[in-house]
Design a protein around this motif. Structure first.
Motif, PDB file in Angstrom:
ATOM      1  N   HIS A 248       0.811  -1.214   0.000  1.00 64.03           N
ATOM      2  CA  HIS A 248       0.000   0.000   0.000  1.00 64.03           C
ATOM      3  C   HIS A 248       0.848   1.269   0.000  1.00 64.03           C
TER       4      HIS A 248
ATOM      5  N   THR B  61      -7.647  -5.287 -10.020  1.00 60.26           N
ATOM      6  CA  THR B  61      -8.260  -6.542 -10.482  1.00 60.26           C
ATOM      7  C   THR B  61      -8.760  -7.438  -9.340  1.00 60.26           C
TER       8      THR B  61
ATOM      9  N   ALA C 228      -9.823  -6.603  -5.730  1.00 60.99           N
ATOM     10  CA  ALA C 228      -9.912  -5.376  -4.932  1.00 60.99           C
ATOM     11  C   ALA C 228     -10.105  -5.574  -3.435  1.00 60.99           C
ATOM     12  N   GLY C 229     -10.708  -6.701  -3.014  1.00 59.03           N
ATOM     13  CA  GLY C 229     -10.990  -6.878  -1.580  1.00 59.03           C
ATOM     14  C   GLY C 229     -12.184  -6.025  -1.154  1.00 59.03           C
TER      15      GLY C 229
ATOM     16  N   GLY D  57      -7.953  -0.611   2.368  1.00 61.85           N
ATOM     17  CA  GLY D  57      -7.377  -1.488   1.361  1.00 61.85           C
ATOM     18  C   GLY D  57      -7.108  -0.693   0.086  1.00 61.85           C
ATOM     19  N   SER D  58      -6.665  -1.408  -0.936  1.00 66.57           N
ATOM     20  CA  SER D  58      -6.230  -0.712  -2.149  1.00 66.57           C
ATOM     21  C   SER D  58      -7.315   0.182  -2.778  1.00 66.57           C
TER      22      SER D  58
ATOM     23  N   LEU E 135     -14.506 -10.883  -6.816  1.00 65.61           N
ATOM     24  CA  LEU E 135     -15.376 -12.046  -7.057  1.00 65.61           C
ATOM     25  C   LEU E 135     -16.187 -12.463  -5.841  1.00 65.61           C
TER      26      LEU E 135
ATOM     27  N   ASP F 152      -3.530  -8.128  -7.542  1.00 70.06           N
ATOM     28  CA  ASP F 152      -3.208  -8.539  -6.170  1.00 70.06           C
ATOM     29  C   ASP F 152      -4.020  -9.785  -5.808  1.00 70.06           C
ATOM     30  N   PRO F 153      -3.707 -10.922  -6.457  1.00 72.24           N
ATOM     31  CA  PRO F 153      -4.524 -12.130  -6.241  1.00 72.24           C
ATOM     32  C   PRO F 153      -4.274 -12.751  -4.871  1.00 72.24           C
TER      33      PRO F 153
HETATM   34  C1  SAM Z   1      -5.280 -10.118  -1.486  1.00 71.44           C
HETATM   35  S1  SAM Z   1      -6.973  -9.763  -1.543  1.00 71.44           S
HETATM   36  C2  SAM Z   1      -7.032  -8.133  -2.212  1.00 71.44           C
HETATM   37  C3  SAM Z   1      -6.572  -7.045  -1.325  1.00 71.44           C
HETATM   38  C4  SAM Z   1      -6.685  -5.672  -1.913  1.00 71.44           C
HETATM   39  N1  SAM Z   1      -6.112  -5.595  -3.251  1.00 71.44           N
HETATM   40  C5  SAM Z   1      -6.008  -4.658  -1.031  1.00 71.44           C
HETATM   41  O1  SAM Z   1      -4.832  -4.339  -1.248  1.00 71.44           O
HETATM   42  O2  SAM Z   1      -6.648  -4.147  -0.129  1.00 71.44           O
HETATM   43  C6  SAM Z   1      -7.507 -10.700  -2.902  1.00 71.44           C
HETATM   44  C7  SAM Z   1      -8.998 -10.550  -3.223  1.00 71.44           C
HETATM   45  O3  SAM Z   1      -9.247 -11.149  -4.488  1.00 71.44           O
HETATM   46  C8  SAM Z   1     -10.546 -11.710  -4.493  1.00 71.44           C
HETATM   47  N2  SAM Z   1     -10.544 -12.659  -5.614  1.00 71.44           N
HETATM   48  C9  SAM Z   1     -10.132 -13.949  -5.629  1.00 71.44           C
HETATM   49  N3  SAM Z   1     -10.136 -14.419  -6.889  1.00 71.44           N
HETATM   50  C10 SAM Z   1     -10.542 -13.408  -7.696  1.00 71.44           C
HETATM   51  C11 SAM Z   1     -10.716 -13.266  -9.104  1.00 71.44           C
HETATM   52  N4  SAM Z   1     -10.449 -14.276  -9.941  1.00 71.44           N
HETATM   53  N5  SAM Z   1     -11.134 -12.069  -9.586  1.00 71.44           N
HETATM   54  C12 SAM Z   1     -11.378 -11.026  -8.744  1.00 71.44           C
HETATM   55  N6  SAM Z   1     -11.234 -11.108  -7.400  1.00 71.44           N
HETATM   56  C13 SAM Z   1     -10.822 -12.269  -6.885  1.00 71.44           C
HETATM   57  C14 SAM Z   1     -10.678 -12.289  -3.112  1.00 71.44           C
HETATM   58  O4  SAM Z   1     -12.042 -12.415  -2.767  1.00 71.44           O
HETATM   59  C15 SAM Z   1      -9.932 -11.244  -2.262  1.00 71.44           C
HETATM   60  O5  SAM Z   1     -10.833 -10.287  -1.752  1.00 71.44           O
END
Ligand code: SAM
Length: 268
Positions: A3, A25, A27-28, A87-88, A107, A153-154
């Motif tokens: 972050h 992509t 987002a959380g 979060g992001s 998702l 950020d998967p």
């Molecule tokens: C590491 S967290 C994201 C954290 C966020 N980017 C942040 O920095 O605050 C990963 C997120 O991806 C979501 N997720 C998992 N697979 C996904 C997909 N194929 N497409 C979009 N979101 C997905 C999960 O539900 C989770 O909320």
């Protein structure tokens, strides 16, 4: 780490007046309740953001983190001292200017609902309940701006996540060559991130920078020993900025084995 670097990347886009667009992509939820049961059960945040919040906001050694920490402190203040960590999407949204935009993909249905609620009054932010990797193909290049950033950020819950991540970086660059891409990865042991970076190099990718922070030597593959952010097409002198951000973070993260490293995987 992610972050603080992300904030610096968006701030770099803000240096020019023309609008920019960000695609997040994976987002959380946007805001994390650190006093809620999930965060309390692990308590991990106390050894991360918790240590930084215990510092003097004007401490000169924390100057490289000031923009990010200022947003975090502002959010805590706005919630009457309750600990909500951005979060992001929330961080990015707070840095948008009129004309800039953010597209988020998430998702998980519950996280998606929270995100939609968080941004329901913000027309600059759109939330999609779609696959983040597919969104790269569907939404890049952005229609609303010629400049921008894609953050990937998967969750790294699947074994082949590094393979998907490499393919996503290549696809995003092919579709939006002038855009910046930031991709987060875990460092459990050295081999998987090395293979990921080699795959990008072998695919002919250039202008790749990594910023990595390890809390201990990454020898035990069962633990998250550190993490990295790959930045493809970084802004001018972002390498220096990333170094100063990691140097500022290092004394506050982990114990005495913490190491920080910023490296060109492939120069421009
Ligand atoms: C590491 S967290 C994201 C954290 C966020 N980017 C942040 O920095 O605050 C990963 C997120 O991806 C979501 N997720 C998992 N697979 C996904 C997909 N194929 N497409 C979009 N979101 C997905 C999960 O539900 C989770 O909320």
């Amino acid at each position: 780490m992610k972050h603080a670097l992300l904030t610096a990347l968006v701030n770099a886009l803000r240096r020019k007046s023309t609008p920019f667009s960000v695609l997040d992509t994976h987002a959380g939820t946007g805001l994390y309740d650190l006093s809620g049961p999930q965060a309390q059960s692990t308590g991990e945040w106390r050894d991360g953001i918790g240590r930084l919040l215990d510092t003097d906001p004007d401490a000169p050694d924390l100057a490289p983190l000031q923009s990010w920490l200022g947003i975090v402190r502002g959010i805590i203040h706005a919630h009457d001292g309750k600990l909500f960590y951005p979060g992001s999407p929330e961080l990015i949204a707070r840095l948008l200017r009129p004309g800039d935009s953010l597209t988020c993909c998430e998702l998980h249905p519950e996280d998606q609902r929270s995100l939609k609620a968080l941004f329901r009054h913000n027309p600059a932010v759109s939330v999609h309940g779609r696959d983040g990797y597919q969104a790269i193909t569907a939404l890049l290049p952005p229609r609303t701006a010629k400049r921008g950033l894609t953050i990937i950020d998967p969750p790294f819950e699947q074994r082949d996540e590094f393979t998907h991540l490499a393919a996503a970086v290549i696809e995003a660059r092919a579709r939006f060559p002038g855009g910046i891409i930031a991709a987060w990865y875990p460092i459990k042991h050295r081999a998987p991130p090395r293979a990921f970076l080699h795959a990008l190099k072998d695919a002919g990718q250039r202008n790749l920078l990594t910023a990595e922070l390890t809390l201990r030597p990454p020898l035990d593959p069962g633990r998250l020993n550190g993490c990295g952010l790959l930045v493809a097409g970084p802004p001018y002198r972002f390498d220096e900025e990333a170094r100063s951000i990691l140097d500022a973070l290092r004394p506050y993260m982990g114990e005495d084995e913490t190491e920080a490293d910023v490296e060109w995987v492939v120069p421009e």
